[in-house]
Design an enzyme around this catalytic site. Structure first.
Site, PDB file in Angstrom:
ATOM      1  N   LYS A  24       0.832  -1.202   0.000  1.00 29.93           N
ATOM      2  CA  LYS A  24       0.000   0.000   0.000  1.00 29.93           C
ATOM      3  C   LYS A  24       0.872   1.260   0.000  1.00 29.93           C
ATOM      4  CE  LYS A  24      -3.655  -0.514   2.445  1.00 29.93           C
ATOM      5  NZ  LYS A  24      -4.323  -0.761   3.729  1.00 29.93           N
ATOM      6  N   ARG A  95      -2.759   3.400   8.600  1.00 30.17           N
ATOM      7  CA  ARG A  95      -3.131   2.102   8.018  1.00 30.17           C
ATOM      8  C   ARG A  95      -1.925   1.178   7.939  1.00 30.17           C
ATOM      9  NH1 ARG A  95      -7.911   2.763   4.579  1.00 30.17           N
ATOM     10  NH2 ARG A  95      -8.378   4.976   4.497  1.00 30.17           N
ATOM     11  N   GLY A 104      -7.697  -6.927   5.105  1.00 28.90           N
ATOM     12  CA  GLY A 104      -8.445  -6.938   6.365  1.00 28.90           C
ATOM     13  C   GLY A 104      -7.745  -7.664   7.506  1.00 28.90           C
ATOM     14  N   MET A 106      -4.919  -6.839   9.070  1.00 25.22           N
ATOM     15  CA  MET A 106      -4.304  -5.996  10.093  1.00 25.22           C
ATOM     16  C   MET A 106      -5.130  -4.736  10.275  1.00 25.22           C
ATOM     17  SD  MET A 106      -0.312  -6.677   9.365  1.00 25.22           S
ATOM     18  CE  MET A 106      -0.477  -6.232   7.671  1.00 25.22           C
ATOM     19  N   ARG A 341      -4.308  -1.317  -5.698  1.00 21.71           N
ATOM     20  CA  ARG A 341      -3.476  -2.526  -5.687  1.00 21.71           C
ATOM     21  C   ARG A 341      -3.953  -3.381  -6.852  1.00 21.71           C
ATOM     22  NH1 ARG A 341      -6.321  -4.421  -0.174  1.00 21.71           N
ATOM     23  NH2 ARG A 341      -8.376  -4.710  -1.019  1.00 21.71           N
ATOM     24  N   HIS A 458     -16.564  -7.610   2.791  1.00 26.91           N
ATOM     25  CA  HIS A 458     -15.490  -8.513   3.198  1.00 26.91           C
ATOM     26  C   HIS A 458     -15.716  -9.918   2.657  1.00 26.91           C
ATOM     27  CE1 HIS A 458     -13.706 -11.402   6.086  1.00 26.91           C
ATOM     28  NE2 HIS A 458     -12.667 -10.599   5.965  1.00 26.91           N
ATOM     29  N   ARG A 620       0.311 -48.975 -17.716  1.00 31.79           N
ATOM     30  CA  ARG A 620       1.130 -49.597 -16.677  1.00 31.79           C
ATOM     31  C   ARG A 620       0.578 -50.979 -16.373  1.00 31.79           C
ATOM     32  NH1 ARG A 620       1.365 -46.840 -10.931  1.00 31.79           N
ATOM     33  NH2 ARG A 620      -0.655 -47.857 -10.713  1.00 31.79           N
ATOM     34  N   GLU A 791      10.139 -45.436  -9.114  1.00 36.20           N
ATOM     35  CA  GLU A 791       9.380 -45.079  -7.907  1.00 36.20           C
ATOM     36  C   GLU A 791       9.948 -45.769  -6.665  1.00 36.20           C
ATOM     37  OE1 GLU A 791       5.288 -46.292  -8.342  1.00 36.20           O
ATOM     38  OE2 GLU A 791       5.817 -48.114  -9.408  1.00 36.20           O
ATOM     39  N   SER A 810       9.474 -43.066 -16.086  1.00 40.39           N
ATOM     40  CA  SER A 810       8.419 -42.200 -15.577  1.00 40.39           C
ATOM     41  C   SER A 810       8.473 -42.226 -14.048  1.00 40.39           C
ATOM     42  CB  SER A 810       7.055 -42.680 -16.066  1.00 40.39           C
ATOM     43  OG  SER A 810       6.044 -41.862 -15.521  1.00 40.39           O
ATOM     44  N   GLY A 812       7.372 -42.207 -10.482  1.00 34.52           N
ATOM     45  CA  GLY A 812       6.168 -42.387  -9.662  1.00 34.52           C
ATOM     46  C   GLY A 812       6.456 -41.747  -8.317  1.00 34.52           C
ATOM     47  N   THR A 813       6.228 -40.444  -8.261  1.00 32.76           N
ATOM     48  CA  THR A 813       6.678 -39.717  -7.066  1.00 32.76           C
ATOM     49  C   THR A 813       5.802 -39.970  -5.843  1.00 32.76           C
ATOM     50  OG1 THR A 813       5.603 -37.834  -8.084  1.00 32.76           O
ATOM     51  CG2 THR A 813       8.004 -37.894  -8.167  1.00 32.76           C
ATOM     52  N   CYS A 878       4.584 -39.127 -13.295  1.00 29.00           N
ATOM     53  CA  CYS A 878       3.149 -39.415 -13.313  1.00 29.00           C
ATOM     54  C   CYS A 878       2.574 -39.497 -11.898  1.00 29.00           C
ATOM     55  CB  CYS A 878       2.851 -40.669 -14.110  1.00 29.00           C
ATOM     56  SG  CYS A 878       3.608 -42.147 -13.429  1.00 29.00           S
ATOM     57  N   TYR A 898       8.220 -34.599 -19.924  1.00 29.76           N
ATOM     58  CA  TYR A 898       6.771 -34.427 -19.804  1.00 29.76           C
ATOM     59  C   TYR A 898       6.315 -34.603 -18.363  1.00 29.76           C
ATOM     60  CZ  TYR A 898       6.304 -39.540 -19.507  1.00 29.76           C
ATOM     61  OH  TYR A 898       6.395 -40.852 -19.107  1.00 29.76           O
TER      62      TYR A 898
HETATM   63  C1  PEP Z   1       3.284 -43.221  -8.051  1.00 34.33           C
HETATM   64  O1  PEP Z   1       3.670 -44.030  -7.193  1.00 34.33           O
HETATM   65  O2  PEP Z   1       3.644 -42.061  -8.082  1.00 34.33           O
HETATM   66  C2  PEP Z   1       2.335 -43.649  -9.069  1.00 34.33           C
HETATM   67  C3  PEP Z   1       2.013 -42.871 -10.076  1.00 34.33           C
HETATM   68  O3  PEP Z   1       1.748 -44.841  -8.915  1.00 34.33           O
HETATM   69  P1  PEP Z   1       0.578 -45.171  -7.876  1.00 34.33           P
HETATM   70  O4  PEP Z   1       0.132 -43.883  -7.284  1.00 34.33           O
HETATM   71  O5  PEP Z   1      -0.480 -45.837  -8.672  1.00 34.33           O
HETATM   72  O6  PEP Z   1       1.267 -46.065  -6.932  1.00 34.33           O
HETATM   73 MG    MG Z   2       3.359 -46.116  -7.570  1.00 32.84          MG
END
Ligand code: PEP
Ligand code: MG
Length: 923
Positions: A24, A95, A104, A106, A341, A458, A620, A791, A810, A812-813, A878, A898
């Site tokens: 501000k 202010r 809002g 503060m 703002r 608000h 898969r 994974e 790929s 697999g997080t 993925c 990707y």
């Molecule tokens: C993963 O493990 O990230 C994954 C995509 O496989 P899933 O979630 O099916 O185990």
């Molecule tokens: Mg998995």
């Protein structure tokens, strides 16, 4: 040693330095310096705030007040007024304002500088006693509340008492004498509550106010807000204090005050949007105490002011190249801009204004992409009410934030938090009006409904910022928080009753109404097309059915990055066959079940290929432990108990079935009796018992202590090769059938849970063998790619050897995060993670936001080692993180090709990949 500069005048402060001057304050400086009519004033820096909060003395750093006095002298010179001057008093607003907007959260104090003497000066000068006392009573209340925690209710009670005595219902009906009485009562409230008289010295008032605003930075509201919106100290640290000459919108019918957006924040329409009140102060608009008029009306009431306001709108946009949300006051025919703002808008408006501002030459395509937060795009995919609904609304308010939501009506924010957040129920927060202290209720609610206030109240502003539907000012509803009910005419909504709100039309309904998926707008299509042009990462989708794939395609997916085949197994027509396969007692029985599954899977894959052709489809092979397809042990035990009981009463039931026939000779009655007879057929009951016993035996056999680390993924595929063999055959036969029709398809076979190159080699050999067979049988040459999920931690470590067998990786997080942290992905999120996040042990939930330092490091190594052997290796992600913008940015930085995510997140990911490319261009 020279003193630091604690205070900057609006004429000298650096309008770009939001960290130091707050958003501000920086804007006030910038607006002043580019020639807008801003009331004179100055800013005390955020650094001063931190110094003050750090010190244990409760004193402002030495020299701050001296600098304040010097700046005040300059303002006095400019305005010709004197701070504390009994004849020609200067009044100021005080202010807060930090680097990040926290609307809002503060505190603000208005009309500071009033005391018994200056008040008389104001009255003499304006010749308006009513005006003077109105300003005074507002100041006493705000100062009391903000600076010394005097509860609003104490003031409100006195205010109501005077109103009642005077027999008036609206504030404007109060006379000067009434307001004088209110002021006197307020002074008493102040003294009784604080044990001290109201401070008369304006500089004492100012010092207390400055400290209070600084203190509000560490107040609960502000801390909660920062935690929820993940505002870290490097984004905003401390609040500045803006001290600005008061101008009055309540000086008569040639005065007004309002708030406006340079374009419509709900639709993006290129037209001034806002509200104003004649003869009122700004807080009246925001608090929803009086219902304001739409800005269009100003042209009738004050045409010259409307023309100047339109000019102001254009000046603001031409200067900021962004939609502005600004406050203005007209004091006796002079227009002032009090603050501006960047406007918070919903996603629809963001997208439309982005595209239109590019057309108007105000911004570039890159700026258009970068000004939209990718996560906000999800809002555009919010459900809206099915237009074919024929249910009549029970009330109507203002369409304050679009989208539709249903849920239990809950009347206060604390309860909303309990029912919404802790019990996980869908709720609508239903209030007369909302205040900043209700913020936790907003977080817990699906939507907000208020019975008072306008589109810039608000409730409306906060809901829009959060992308939650809101209906504001539904005046037909009267809310009784004590009784926990709301009345609409004769109808009573009790707490917990389900209601539906439509924030796009302003309608309110009883019960749950059907909703439909929104369509992509033309503008969104165009914007995402620009995004694709600059993105390096491709966006694929996780889709398990042809229907999901079709939707994802509509959202712009460039292929399927993950098809979880187990989801196909769960379909009702498949599950019994899958169970037969699992409980099979020998290979022949198992093969018989697989033979029945094969054509079903082939048809599944073919349907996916047909939808996506010629885009890649990554399938898969089966991943979860097979006992997941069986009922639980408990379920089976209780089924068996019931069946055995049934078996004992077979004869009784047969009699019952016959008598049912006698009692009910309709077709349905006959059917029910027939099915009952069939059920009670002793032979069938025995068969059912045998099957359930077999299942129970299997379940007990297959049960594992740690199933997520157990017999699943490729381990299952190797130990029960018939399953993968059937799936691979189904994929390749579907490919051959498409090829025979000259359809270009790009299947990718992906193996889950791989730890060693030998596992992959084992499956690769099987795939190769089946490929030869299918090619021979079909006479088609089959093109496909073979790759692996990464994974498992060991897979990252052995990426250089896995790459010998894989054409793509790929990540697999989901599993990789589980494995890296040793946190069960099933349990962590509702056990200890919330506490870890709250206490700052972990900044984020790692299952939602990719942990760059740990999981990310493993990914980076795997990419590096894989590409050392195969420089062109295609690598994607993925897991859930593939649709999360910050995680996508990381994937871009470590060189993935990707990302793959669920369909509704595809637009989000398309924009996020563009952001990543624009922020980190690749050589
Ligand atoms: C993963 O493990 O990230 C994954 C995509 O496989 P899933 O979630 O099916 O185990
Ligand atoms: Mg998995």
């Amino acid at each position: 040693m020279s003193q630091p500069t604690y205070v900057y005048s609006f004429k000298e402060g650096d309008g770009k330095d939001k960290q130091l001057l707050g958003g501000k304050g920086a804007n006030l400086c910038e607006m002043t310096q580019f020639g807008l009519n801003v009331p004179p004033g100055f800013v005390i820096t955020t650094a001063t705030c931190l110094d003050y909060l750090d010190s244990s003395t409760q004193q402002l750093p030495e020299g701050v007040m001296a600098q304040v006095r010097a700046q005040m002298a300059a303002v006095e010179a400019e305005t010709g007024k004197g701070f504390g001057d009994a004849e020609n008093p200067l009044l100021v607003s005080v202010r807060s304002g930090s680097a990040m907007s926290m609307p809002g959260m503060m505190d603000t104090i208005l009309n500071l500088g009033l005391n018994t003497e200056t008040l008389q000066g104001v009255i003499a000068q304006t010749g308006d006693e009513r005006f003077g006392y109105d300003a005074y009573r507002r100041f006493i209340q705000l100062f009391g509340k903000v600076a010394l925690n005097v509860p609003d209710e104490l003031f409100d009670a006195e205010f109501e008492a005077v109103k009642q005595n005077a027999h008036v219902t609206a504030d404007v009906g109060l006379s000067g004498a009434d307001l004088k009485e209110i002021s006197e009562r307020f002074l008493t409230v102040f003294q009784n509550h604080t044990g001290r008289p109201f401070p008369e010295d304006p500089y004492e008032q100012l010092e207390i106010a400055i400290k209070a605003v600084f203190g509000s930075w560490s107040g609960k509201r502000a801390v909660d807000y920062r935690r929820e919106f993940k505002i870290t100290p490097d984004m905003a640290n401390g609040t500045a204090v803006n001290i600005c000459t008061m101008v009055f919108g309540n000086r008569g019918d040639d005065s007004a005050t309002g708030v406006a957006f340079t374009r419509n924040p709900g639709t993006g329409e290129n037209k001034l949007y806002g509200e104003y009140l004649v003869n009122a102060q700004g807080e009246d608009v925001v608090a929803g105490i009086r219902t304001p008029k739409p800005i269009d009306k100003l042209a009738d009431e004050m045409p010259e002011m409307a023309r100047q306001l339109e000019q102001l709108r254009q000046n603001l946009e031409n200067h900021y190249h962004e939609i502005q949300d600004f406050e203005f006051t007209i004091e006796r025919g002079i227009l002032y801009c009090l603050q501006t703002r960047n406007g918070k808008m919903n996603a629809i408006a963001m997208v439309r204004t982005s595209v239109e501002m590019v057309d108007e030459g105000l911004i570039t395509k890159e700026q258009a992409l970068l000004r939209i937060d990718p996560t906000h795009l999800e809002q555009m995919l919010y459900p809206r009410l099915n237009p074919h609904n024929r249910i009549a609304p029970v009330a109507q308010g203002l369409p304050a934030s679009p989208g539709a939501a249903s849920g239990m009506a809950i009347f206060d924010a604390d309860r909303a938090e309990i029912v919404g957040k802790q019990q996980g129920k869908e709720i609508i927060l239903l209030r007369e009006e909302t205040k900043p202290e209700d913020i936790h209720g907003f977080f817990a609610a699906q939507g907000i409904l208020t019975s008072r206030g306008g589109k810039t109240s608000h409730a409306a502003v906060v809901a829009r910022g959060m992308g939650k539907p809101c209906v504001a000012g539904a005046e037909g509803i009267s809310v009784d928080v004590q009784r926990r009910e709301a009345r609409i005419g004769d109808h009573i909504i009790s707490e917990g009753d389900i209601i539906t709100i439509d924030g796009s039309s302003g309608n309110v309904y009883l019960g749950t109404l059907e909703k439909v998926e929104p369509e992509f707008t033309e503008e969104l299509n165009l914007l995402l097309h620009w995004a694709d042009e600059v993105s390096y990462l491709r966006v694929m989708t996780n889709a398990d059915t042809a229907l999901d794939a079709t939707r994802a395609l509509r959202y712009g997916a460039q292929g399927i990055g993950l098809c979880r085949t187990e989801r196909m197994f769960n379909a009702t027509d498949r599950l019994p066959v899958v169970i037969d396969m699992i409980v099979a007692e020998d290979e022949a029985q198992r093969q018989a079940a697989l033979d029945r599954l094969l054509p079903m899977q082939r048809a599944d894959f073919k349907a996916m290929f047909e939808v996506m052709a010629p885009k890649p489809v990554t399938i898969r092979l089966l991943d979860p432990p097979i006992h997941e397809f069986l009922p639980s042990e408990n379920q089976l035990e209780s089924d068996l108990e019931r069946l055995r009981h049934l078996s004992n009463s077979v004869s009784g039931l047969t009699v019952l079935a016959n008598s049912m026939m006698l009692l009910d000779n309709s077709e349905q009655g006959k059917d029910e009796a027939a099915s009952m007879r069939q059920f009670v057929d002793e032979h069938l009951v025995t068969q059912a018992i045998e099957k359930k016993e077999l299942m129970l035996k299997k379940v007990r056999m297959l049960t594992e202590t740690n199933p997520m680390l157990g017999h699943r993924g490729v381990r299952l595929g190797i130990t029960f090769p018939e399953i993968y063999s059937m799936q691979v055959r189904a994929i390749l036969e579907a490919t051959a059938e498409c090829a025979a029709k000259d359809m270009e398809v790009h299947p990718q076979i992906m193996v889950p849970q791989v730890c060693t190159a030998e596992e992959l080699h084992h499956v690769a050999t099987m795939v190769d063998h089946i490929r030869e067979e299918v090619e021979r049988e079909s006479g088609q040459k089959l093109n496909f790619r073979f790759g692996t999920m990464i994974e498992v931690v060991r897979a990252c470590m052995r990426a250089d050897s896995l790459v010998e067998e894989a054409e793509f990786f790929s990540f697999g997080t989901n599993d990789l995060t589980q494995a890296t942290f040793s946190f069960s992905r099933e349990d962590a999120e509702n056990k200890f993670l919330p506490m870890y996040n709250k206490s700052g042990i972990l900044q984020n939930n790692p299952f939602e936001v990719l942990d760059e330092k740990g999981v990310g490091k493993l990914m980076q190594l795997a990419v590096q080692w894989g590409r050392e052997i195969k420089p062109d290796l295609s690598v994607g992600i993925c897991g859930e993180h593939g649709g999360h913008p910050a995680s996508i940015d990381f994937c871009h930085r470590i060189g993935l090709n990707y990302v793959s995510c669920s369909a509704p997140r595809v637009p989000v990911a398309r924009l996020a990949t563009a952001h990543a490319s624009l922020k980190h261009p690749r050589a």
